[in-house]
Design a protein around this motif. Structure first.
Motif, short mmCIF file in Angstrom:
data_model
loop_
_atom_site.label_atom_id
_atom_site.label_comp_id
_atom_site.label_asym_id
_atom_site.label_seq_id
_atom_site.Cartn_x
_atom_site.Cartn_y
_atom_site.Cartn_z
N UNK A 75 41.74 -58.59 41.39
CA UNK A 75 41.45 -56.87 42.35
C UNK A 75 42.51 -56.15 41.46
N UNK A 76 43.36 -56.21 42.15
CA UNK A 76 45.12 -55.08 41.14
C UNK A 76 45.00 -54.96 39.82
N UNK A 77 44.78 -56.33 39.35
CA UNK A 77 44.67 -56.33 37.71
C UNK A 77 43.92 -55.47 37.04
N UNK A 78 42.55 -55.54 37.55
CA UNK A 78 41.42 -54.64 36.96
C UNK A 78 41.45 -53.24 37.83
N UNK A 79 41.80 -52.75 38.95
CA UNK A 79 41.81 -51.60 39.04
C UNK A 79 43.20 -50.57 38.18
N UNK A 110 36.14 -46.55 44.85
CA UNK A 110 35.52 -46.81 44.51
C UNK A 110 35.39 -48.96 44.75
N UNK A 111 36.91 -48.96 43.85
CA UNK A 111 37.08 -50.03 43.23
C UNK A 111 38.05 -51.50 44.22
N UNK A 112 39.14 -50.31 44.68
CA UNK A 112 40.27 -50.82 45.30
C UNK A 112 40.33 -51.93 45.40
N UNK A 113 39.13 -52.24 46.70
CA UNK A 113 39.28 -52.99 47.43
C UNK A 113 37.54 -54.31 46.93
N UNK A 145 33.82 -54.34 34.99
CA UNK A 145 33.85 -54.88 36.54
C UNK A 145 32.62 -55.48 36.70
N UNK A 146 32.52 -56.09 35.24
CA UNK A 146 30.81 -56.81 35.16
C UNK A 146 30.53 -57.27 35.87
N UNK A 166 33.04 -66.48 37.49
CA UNK A 166 34.80 -65.45 36.35
C UNK A 166 34.56 -64.03 36.96
N UNK A 167 33.61 -63.48 37.50
CA UNK A 167 33.90 -62.50 38.22
C UNK A 167 33.94 -62.56 39.94
N UNK A 168 33.82 -63.10 40.53
CA UNK A 168 34.41 -63.47 41.63
C UNK A 168 35.36 -62.37 42.07
N UNK A 169 35.68 -61.36 42.82
CA UNK A 169 36.50 -61.23 43.32
C UNK A 169 37.71 -61.34 44.45
N UNK A 170 39.09 -62.11 44.29
CA UNK A 170 39.56 -62.97 45.00
C UNK A 170 39.39 -62.51 46.50
N UNK A 171 39.23 -62.56 47.65
CA UNK A 171 39.17 -62.06 49.55
C UNK A 171 37.95 -61.13 49.15
N UNK A 172 36.82 -61.10 48.46
CA UNK A 172 35.16 -60.90 48.94
C UNK A 172 35.16 -61.72 49.72
#
Lengths: 232, 173
Positions: free
Chosen positions: A41-45, A94-97, A168-169, B53-59
């Motif tokens: 997540x952090x890298x994506x943001x 919006x995307x941070x969590x 973010x797809x 591949x799009x699963x965000x860790x922590x979800x």
């Protein structure tokens, strides 16, 4: 029988799917299984902010090459930094969590609606001529230059939005439309603010129609495409 | 899930054993049709495979999968509606055939039937919180509403369920 009694009722125990179906699903999901290394997540943001910043810098430099800023360059840079900060905040809200833990939906709704409103207020305050709509249309080339600005803002904003959508797809099955609107907002800000920093026309109608409407269009576009792009 | 993303086939088996029964029960309750529920279960796992591949860790995994299943159900229902598949000649949704079911033999079966008779919003809220085991916040995320709204739906569903259960219990007393 009270609601408390209902809490203790023997609720139906979920049963496993039929074995043949389970076997078919297993085949589908494990044959040709290749390891994936998803971005966290952090890298994506950070990547979203970095790419937006880079795109913004490119657009700004192209714009300034065509129309070199004569004055108030410092003001323009301060404005760019301020809007960059707002864009980063949009992405964090919006995307941070992780999806499912993104917190209050109303806060994201407010962000999607309030930021364009604030941008319009900024355009209104920064304009130096307030004509009636008829007067605005009667000024030579005003409509043409507004359309050209609008096309540029839409084009730049769409490029930034597409990059963010790709990044973010398939990540949000919970509220893809809302996340899509916020992604459109983040991308739209790149285009609209870059154009705002480089355009020399400061008439209110020009700013609203040529620069501001694109932001609203991209928020709406993000809302409509979010379901297709961001839902797994 | 992380092991599955890394390409471990045995991790999928473990994942499947953990989530498939709840998912199956949820889809069966939504569709009230075994064949459609089976199709949707397959669609949901295919989407899970494609989106791994799009699963965000922590979800949270279970709500994540349930949300995919729900969206698949809504898409399927929408496309069926646009094809007018479920509509009768006059363009209305046909009434499900009335079946004279024998009285429920145990409480669990009675609850099952009473749940089926609830309006969709209440049924789904109770199913997610009681049968699937999601928290109010997780159920709210899946249903795209607020935890308070889910709580209200569960409460109203309970009130209707209580009446239904008393009604179902009466003939056996």
């Amino acid at each position: 029988m009270t609601p408390n009694d209902l809490e203790n009722l023997p609720w139906p125990v979920p049963s496993a799917p039929p074995p043949a179906l389970s076997e078919a699903i297993r085949h589908n999901c494990t044959d040709h299984l290749t390891p994936k290394k998803p971005l966290d997540l952090r890298k994506r943001v950070l990547l979203s902010i970095g790419i937006s910043g880079a795109l913004f810098a490119v657009l700004l430099s192209i714009g300034w090459m065509r129309h070199p800023p004569e004055e108030a360059i410092l003001m323009a840079l301060v404005g760019a930094i301020a809007w960059g900060f707002i864009q980063a905040c949009v992405l964090f809200v919006s995307h941070g969590r992780p999806p499912g833990l993104r917190g209050a939906r109303w806060l994201r709704w407010m962000t999607a609606l309030l930021i364009p409103a604030i941008f319009f207020t900024h355009l209104h305050v920064s304009s130096n001529a307030w004509l009636s709509f008829e007067q605005f249309l009667s000024v030579p080339h005003s409509l043409r230059s507004t359309v050209v600005c609008g096309i540029h803002a839409i084009l730049f904003g769409t490029i930034a939005s597409i990059v963010l959508f790709v990044l973010w797809r398939r990540t949000d099955p919970f509220s893809p439309r809302l996340t899509g609107a916020l992604t459109g907002l983040a991308g739209g800000l790149v285009g609209a603010v870059a154009l705002d920093m480089t355009c020399t026309r400061m008439e209110a109608w020009h700013l609203w129609l040529g620069h501001g409407v694109t932001l609203v269009a991209l928020v709406a576009g993000g809302w409509f495409t979010g379901r297709k792009w961001l839902s797994p | 899930m992380l092991s599955y993303i890394a390409g471990d086939t045995s991790a999928f088996d473990l994942l499947y054993r953990r989530i498939a029964p709840q998912l199956n029960a949820y889809l069966l309750r939504l569709t009230r049709d075994r064949a459609r529920a089976d199709d949707l279960l397959q669609v949901t796992f295919t989407k899970l495979y494609r989106a791994r591949g799009s699963y965000l860790v922590g979800a949270p995994l279970m709500p994540w999968v349930i949300a995919i299943a729900r969206r698949s159900f809504l898409d399927e229902r929408r496309s069926a509606k646009s094809r007018n598949e479920d509509l009768s000649v006059d363009g209305n949704l046909p009434e499900p055939p009335r079946v004279d079911e024998p009285p429920a033999t145990d409480t669990s079966e009675a609850i099952d039937r009473a749940l089926d008779s609830l309006p969709e919003a209440y049924r789904e809220a109770i199913q997610l919180t009681k049968v699937v085991g999601l928290s109010l916040v997780e159920a709210a995320e899946v249903l795209e509403t607020t935890p308070t709204a889910v709580k209200l739906r569960v409460h109203r569903g309970y009130t209707m369920l209580r009446k239904q259960l008393l009604h179902l219990q009466r003939p056996t007393v």
